[in-house]
Design a protein around this motif. Sequence first.
Motif, mmCIF file in Angstrom:
data_model
loop_
_atom_site.group_PDB
_atom_site.id
_atom_site.type_symbol
_atom_site.label_atom_id
_atom_site.label_comp_id
_atom_site.label_asym_id
_atom_site.label_seq_id
_atom_site.Cartn_x
_atom_site.Cartn_y
_atom_site.Cartn_z
ATOM 1 N N SER A 56 0.829 -1.201 0.000
ATOM 2 C CA SER A 56 0.000 0.000 0.000
ATOM 3 C C SER A 56 0.859 1.244 0.000
ATOM 4 C CB SER A 56 -0.936 0.005 1.208
ATOM 5 O OG SER A 56 -0.180 0.097 2.401
ATOM 6 N N ALA A 57 0.225 2.354 -0.332
ATOM 7 C CA ALA A 57 0.866 3.658 -0.299
ATOM 8 C C ALA A 57 -0.195 4.695 0.028
ATOM 9 C CB ALA A 57 1.525 3.964 -1.646
ATOM 10 N N GLY A 58 0.271 5.851 0.479
ATOM 11 C CA GLY A 58 -0.670 6.916 0.802
ATOM 12 C C GLY A 58 -1.598 6.552 1.935
ATOM 13 N N GLY A 59 -1.083 5.838 2.915
ATOM 14 C CA GLY A 59 -1.917 5.458 4.050
ATOM 15 C C GLY A 59 -3.033 4.508 3.685
ATOM 16 N N GLY A 60 -2.795 3.679 2.654
ATOM 17 C CA GLY A 60 -3.790 2.701 2.240
ATOM 18 C C GLY A 60 -4.733 3.201 1.162
ATOM 19 N N LEU A 61 -4.522 4.425 0.677
ATOM 20 C CA LEU A 61 -5.397 4.959 -0.369
ATOM 21 C C LEU A 61 -5.166 4.252 -1.706
ATOM 22 C CD1 LEU A 61 -5.250 8.778 0.444
ATOM 23 C CD2 LEU A 61 -7.123 7.174 0.902
ATOM 24 N N VAL A 62 -3.963 3.721 -1.892
ATOM 25 C CA VAL A 62 -3.653 2.931 -3.088
ATOM 26 C C VAL A 62 -3.084 1.613 -2.616
ATOM 27 C CG1 VAL A 62 -2.278 2.772 -5.200
ATOM 28 C CG2 VAL A 62 -3.195 4.984 -4.494
ATOM 29 N N THR A 63 -3.654 0.511 -3.098
ATOM 30 C CA THR A 63 -3.137 -0.812 -2.767
ATOM 31 C C THR A 63 -2.862 -1.583 -4.044
ATOM 32 O OG1 THR A 63 -5.341 -1.805 -2.596
ATOM 33 C CG2 THR A 63 -4.382 -0.930 -0.559
ATOM 34 N N ALA A 64 -1.864 -2.447 -3.968
ATOM 35 C CA ALA A 64 -1.517 -3.311 -5.087
ATOM 36 C C ALA A 64 -1.334 -4.713 -4.546
ATOM 37 C CB ALA A 64 -0.230 -2.832 -5.759
ATOM 38 N N GLY B 228 5.514 -12.206 -7.810
ATOM 39 C CA GLY B 228 5.667 -10.785 -8.058
ATOM 40 C C GLY B 228 4.834 -10.263 -9.214
ATOM 41 N N GLU B 229 3.930 -11.081 -9.746
ATOM 42 C CA GLU B 229 3.074 -10.636 -10.846
ATOM 43 C C GLU B 229 1.913 -9.828 -10.287
ATOM 44 O OE1 GLU B 229 1.889 -14.205 -12.840
ATOM 45 O OE2 GLU B 229 3.889 -14.573 -13.622
ATOM 46 N N LEU B 230 1.714 -8.650 -10.843
ATOM 47 C CA LEU B 230 0.650 -7.762 -10.387
ATOM 48 C C LEU B 230 -0.707 -8.384 -10.681
ATOM 49 C CD1 LEU B 230 0.012 -4.959 -9.204
ATOM 50 C CD2 LEU B 230 0.013 -4.094 -11.548
ATOM 51 N N GLN B 231 -1.541 -8.467 -9.648
ATOM 52 C CA GLN B 231 -2.884 -9.041 -9.780
ATOM 53 C C GLN B 231 -3.950 -7.956 -9.803
ATOM 54 O OE1 GLN B 231 -3.220 -12.595 -10.111
ATOM 55 N NE2 GLN B 231 -1.039 -12.239 -10.380
ATOM 56 N N THR B 232 -3.887 -7.025 -8.844
ATOM 57 C CA THR B 232 -4.888 -5.958 -8.781
ATOM 58 C C THR B 232 -4.251 -4.662 -8.276
ATOM 59 O OG1 THR B 232 -5.557 -6.433 -6.493
ATOM 60 C CG2 THR B 232 -6.785 -7.552 -8.236
ATOM 61 N N VAL B 233 -4.872 -3.557 -8.647
ATOM 62 C CA VAL B 233 -4.545 -2.240 -8.103
ATOM 63 C C VAL B 233 -5.878 -1.614 -7.709
ATOM 64 C CG1 VAL B 233 -3.656 0.066 -8.592
ATOM 65 C CG2 VAL B 233 -2.479 -1.931 -9.520
ATOM 66 N N ASN B 234 -5.955 -1.131 -6.482
ATOM 67 C CA ASN B 234 -7.164 -0.452 -6.009
ATOM 68 C C ASN B 234 -6.800 0.971 -5.619
ATOM 69 O OD1 ASN B 234 -9.120 -2.636 -6.125
ATOM 70 N ND2 ASN B 234 -7.870 -3.576 -4.528
ATOM 71 N N VAL C 193 3.016 3.386 -8.152
ATOM 72 C CA VAL C 193 4.358 2.782 -8.205
ATOM 73 C C VAL C 193 4.807 2.366 -6.814
ATOM 74 C CG1 VAL C 193 6.793 3.244 -8.692
ATOM 75 C CG2 VAL C 193 5.048 3.941 -10.330
ATOM 76 N N ALA C 194 4.594 3.219 -5.824
ATOM 77 C CA ALA C 194 5.001 2.899 -4.452
ATOM 78 C C ALA C 194 4.257 1.679 -3.923
ATOM 79 C CB ALA C 194 4.774 4.102 -3.542
ATOM 80 N N ALA C 195 2.967 1.573 -4.206
ATOM 81 C CA ALA C 195 2.186 0.424 -3.737
ATOM 82 C C ALA C 195 2.666 -0.864 -4.403
ATOM 83 C CB ALA C 195 0.697 0.643 -4.007
ATOM 84 N N GLY D 19 6.684 0.872 -18.419
ATOM 85 C CA GLY D 19 6.500 2.263 -18.073
ATOM 86 C C GLY D 19 6.820 2.616 -16.630
ATOM 87 N N PHE D 20 7.165 1.626 -15.816
ATOM 88 C CA PHE D 20 7.511 1.878 -14.429
ATOM 89 C C PHE D 20 8.957 1.464 -14.181
ATOM 90 C CE2 PHE D 20 3.497 3.018 -12.639
ATOM 91 C CZ PHE D 20 2.562 2.403 -13.452
ATOM 92 N N PRO D 21 9.760 2.319 -13.578
ATOM 93 C CA PRO D 21 11.134 1.925 -13.284
ATOM 94 C C PRO D 21 11.155 0.844 -12.209
ATOM 95 C CG PRO D 21 10.639 4.049 -12.286
ATOM 96 C CD PRO D 21 9.448 3.666 -13.119
ATOM 97 N N GLN D 22 12.167 -0.010 -12.258
ATOM 98 C CA GLN D 22 12.303 -1.084 -11.265
ATOM 99 C C GLN D 22 13.038 -0.569 -10.064
ATOM 100 O OE1 GLN D 22 10.905 -4.013 -11.624
ATOM 101 N NE2 GLN D 22 11.724 -5.053 -9.897
#
Length: 120
Positions: A30-38, A44-50, A69-71, A117-120
């Motif tokens: 999560s990032a932003g205090g849970g406002l964005v979760t991944a 390590g494969e991305l499943q969802t972004v909320n 990106v942070a999440a 599109g996202f740096p590692q």
Amino acid sequence: MQQILQQAQRMQQQVLAAQQELAEAEVTGSAGGGLVTATVNGSGELQTVNIDPKVVDPDDTETLGDLVVAAVRDANRQAQELAQQKLGPVAGGLGGLGDLGGLGGLGGGTGGPALPGFPQ
């Protein structure tokens, strides 16, 4: 020699079981205090972004992108830690067996596949 082969077979079974557990596992960052979760799987494969609607500002899409990106990075870090927990003890027991091909990086490595599109 037979004992070494039996030990290698047991270790292979442990690795396969740990890999199966990882394939089925999901971790959420999560990032932003849970406002964005991944959520990513154990590989390590991305499943969802909320994204909480409160964080969406049409005039500041850069901040939203940074939070996503942070999440994702947080979720990948947790997936790496999970892989280390599951595979580290097994891979540690393989020391001294020489080059293991694709198994050599079981206990570590980079944070999973990079997102376009996202740096590692």
